[in-house]
Motif scaffolding. Structure first.
Motif, PDB file in Angstrom:
ATOM      1  N   ARG A 131       0.828  -1.206   0.000  1.00 27.46           N
ATOM      2  CA  ARG A 131       0.000   0.000   0.000  1.00 27.46           C
ATOM      3  C   ARG A 131       0.864   1.258   0.000  1.00 27.46           C
ATOM      4  N   ALA A 132       1.976   1.225   0.725  1.00 26.02           N
ATOM      5  CA  ALA A 132       2.882   2.374   0.737  1.00 26.02           C
ATOM      6  C   ALA A 132       3.469   2.612  -0.650  1.00 26.02           C
ATOM      7  N   PHE A 133       3.771   1.517  -1.347  1.00 29.31           N
ATOM      8  CA  PHE A 133       4.273   1.624  -2.715  1.00 29.31           C
ATOM      9  C   PHE A 133       3.218   2.259  -3.616  1.00 29.31           C
ATOM     10  N   ALA A 134       1.967   1.793  -3.477  1.00 28.18           N
ATOM     11  CA  ALA A 134       0.880   2.336  -4.293  1.00 28.18           C
ATOM     12  C   ALA A 134       0.652   3.813  -3.983  1.00 28.18           C
ATOM     13  N   ALA A 135       0.768   4.195  -2.711  1.00 25.48           N
ATOM     14  CA  ALA A 135       0.580   5.600  -2.334  1.00 25.48           C
ATOM     15  C   ALA A 135       1.641   6.479  -2.970  1.00 25.48           C
ATOM     16  N   THR A 136       2.871   5.999  -2.962  1.00 25.94           N
ATOM     17  CA  THR A 136       3.947   6.748  -3.618  1.00 25.94           C
ATOM     18  C   THR A 136       3.671   6.897  -5.103  1.00 25.94           C
ATOM     19  N   GLY A 137       3.238   5.804  -5.720  1.00 27.03           N
ATOM     20  CA  GLY A 137       2.911   5.849  -7.144  1.00 27.03           C
ATOM     21  C   GLY A 137       1.781   6.807  -7.445  1.00 27.03           C
ATOM     22  N   LEU A 138       0.767   6.830  -6.579  1.00 27.53           N
ATOM     23  CA  LEU A 138      -0.362   7.739  -6.788  1.00 27.53           C
ATOM     24  C   LEU A 138       0.084   9.188  -6.740  1.00 27.53           C
ATOM     25  N   VAL A 139       0.923   9.520  -5.767  1.00 23.34           N
ATOM     26  CA  VAL A 139       1.443  10.893  -5.662  1.00 23.34           C
ATOM     27  C   VAL A 139       2.231  11.265  -6.911  1.00 23.34           C
ATOM     28  N   LEU A 140       3.079  10.354  -7.379  1.00 18.60           N
ATOM     29  CA  LEU A 140       3.887  10.631  -8.567  1.00 18.60           C
ATOM     30  C   LEU A 140       3.019  10.772  -9.817  1.00 18.60           C
ATOM     31  N   ILE A 141       1.979   9.947  -9.925  1.00 17.45           N
ATOM     32  CA  ILE A 141       1.067  10.034 -11.068  1.00 17.45           C
ATOM     33  C   ILE A 141       0.405  11.411 -11.118  1.00 17.45           C
ATOM     34  N   VAL A 142      -0.086  11.864  -9.979  1.00 10.77           N
ATOM     35  CA  VAL A 142      -0.772  13.163  -9.932  1.00 10.77           C
ATOM     36  C   VAL A 142       0.211  14.301 -10.205  1.00 10.77           C
ATOM     37  N   LEU A 143       1.384  14.254  -9.576  1.00 11.58           N
ATOM     38  CA  LEU A 143       2.357  15.334  -9.750  1.00 11.58           C
ATOM     39  C   LEU A 143       2.858  15.428 -11.188  1.00 11.58           C
ATOM     40  N   THR A 144       3.153  14.280 -11.810  1.00 11.71           N
ATOM     41  CA  THR A 144       3.633  14.323 -13.195  1.00 11.71           C
ATOM     42  C   THR A 144       2.524  14.761 -14.144  1.00 11.71           C
ATOM     43  N   TRP A 145       1.296  14.361 -13.859  1.00 10.54           N
ATOM     44  CA  TRP A 145       0.153  14.783 -14.683  1.00 10.54           C
ATOM     45  C   TRP A 145       0.027  16.306 -14.646  1.00 10.54           C
ATOM     46  N   VAL A 146       0.015  16.869 -13.456  1.00  9.66           N
ATOM     47  CA  VAL A 146      -0.092  18.327 -13.320  1.00  9.66           C
ATOM     48  C   VAL A 146       1.122  19.006 -13.952  1.00  9.66           C
ATOM     49  N   GLY A 147       2.297  18.430 -13.733  1.00 12.40           N
ATOM     50  CA  GLY A 147       3.519  19.020 -14.290  1.00 12.40           C
ATOM     51  C   GLY A 147       3.510  19.071 -15.801  1.00 12.40           C
ATOM     52  N   VAL A 148       3.045  17.990 -16.437  1.00 11.70           N
ATOM     53  CA  VAL A 148       2.974  17.965 -17.909  1.00 11.70           C
ATOM     54  C   VAL A 148       1.987  19.016 -18.403  1.00 11.70           C
ATOM     55  N   LEU A 149       0.851  19.154 -17.719  1.00 14.18           N
ATOM     56  CA  LEU A 149      -0.141  20.155 -18.120  1.00 14.18           C
ATOM     57  C   LEU A 149       0.455  21.557 -18.078  1.00 14.18           C
ATOM     58  N   VAL A 150       1.251  21.825 -17.050  1.00 15.25           N
ATOM     59  CA  VAL A 150       1.836  23.151 -16.883  1.00 15.25           C
ATOM     60  C   VAL A 150       2.971  23.373 -17.871  1.00 15.25           C
ATOM     61  N   LEU A 151       3.894  22.414 -17.956  1.00 15.27           N
ATOM     62  CA  LEU A 151       5.096  22.607 -18.764  1.00 15.27           C
ATOM     63  C   LEU A 151       4.829  22.507 -20.260  1.00 15.27           C
ATOM     64  N   ASP A 152       3.746  21.823 -20.649  1.00 13.51           N
ATOM     65  CA  ASP A 152       3.432  21.709 -22.076  1.00 13.51           C
ATOM     66  C   ASP A 152       2.409  22.757 -22.515  1.00 13.51           C
ATOM     67  N   SER A 153       2.100  23.687 -21.650  1.00 13.54           N
ATOM     68  CA  SER A 153       1.120  24.714 -21.996  1.00 13.54           C
ATOM     69  C   SER A 153       1.751  25.782 -22.881  1.00 13.54           C
TER      70      SER A 153
END
Length: 202
Positions: A131-153
């Motif tokens: 579960r800790a592994f999945a939580a880390t993955g979830l945080v990274l998924i959200v952060l990279t998603w937001v980051g791509v939206l911002v940096l590719d704008s």
């Protein structure tokens, strides 16, 4: 049950390998910058190897869709585990949609949501270490998603490609981890055990 496990692992492995086909850009002359150009642009019109990447998407999507039924059979008798299995099949449908409609903003949005849904569902039923592994993955998924939206704008256009590739790596690691969990998961329930568990519910 052993056959279902082997079938699911094989399909997930094929899907993960095909979903990692973007790595071919480092041996093919795509003409796109891995640092500034998001991965999804490898499949849009005008790119020299777009059909190679789109075929890989079809293979990956088909494998993920087909893995859904055996994953449902292997999952514990809980809606949370079934939600995880369904999210993998949904991902397959969306990867196929990406191959058919490359670069479609709506498909890309729903694909990100599917990963958030699938990874979040793991937090509801995986054991503590996983579960800790999945939580880390979830945080990274959200952060990279937001980051791509911002940096590719418009007006930015830098490092969006790098972040999108980190996002793809995180996705593949999560999918591979799910396959590993299927392999080592203790006490996969038989059909008769599932029936008994359902009858025992209040």
């Amino acid at each position: 049950m052993r056959a279902a496990r082997l079938f699911a692992v094989t399909l997930i492995s094929v899907g993960v390998l095909a979903y990692s086909s973007w790595l071919l850009e480092f041996v093919l002359s795509t003409g796109l910058s891995p640092v500034d150009t998001p991965v999804w642009r490898l499949t849009v019109g005008g790119q020299p190897y777009r059909e190679v990447f789109r075929i890989a998407q079809v293979v990956a999507g088909t494998a993920f869709v087909l893995s859904g039924p055996p994953l449902v059979r292997l999952a514990p008798v809980h809606w949370t585990a079934r939600l995880t299995a369904a999210s993998v099949a949904l991902l397959g449908v969306l990867v196929l949609a990406e191959a058919i409609f490359p670069g479609n903003a709506g498909v890309l949005l729903v694909t990100n949501l599917a990963f958030v849904l699938g990874t979040g569902s793991l937090l509801l039923w995986w054991p503590s270490g996983w579960r800790a592994f999945a939580a880390t993955g979830l945080v990274l998924i959200v952060l990279t998603w937001v980051g791509v939206l911002v940096l590719d704008s418009p007006g930015v256009g830098h490092f969006g490609g790098l972040l999108s590739r980190i996002q793809m790596i995180v996705r593949v690691v999560l999918l591979a981890a799910g396959g590993c969990y299927v392999i080592r998961a203790p006490g996969t329930m038989s059909v008769s055990a599932r029936v008994r568990a359902l009858r025992a519910r209040p």
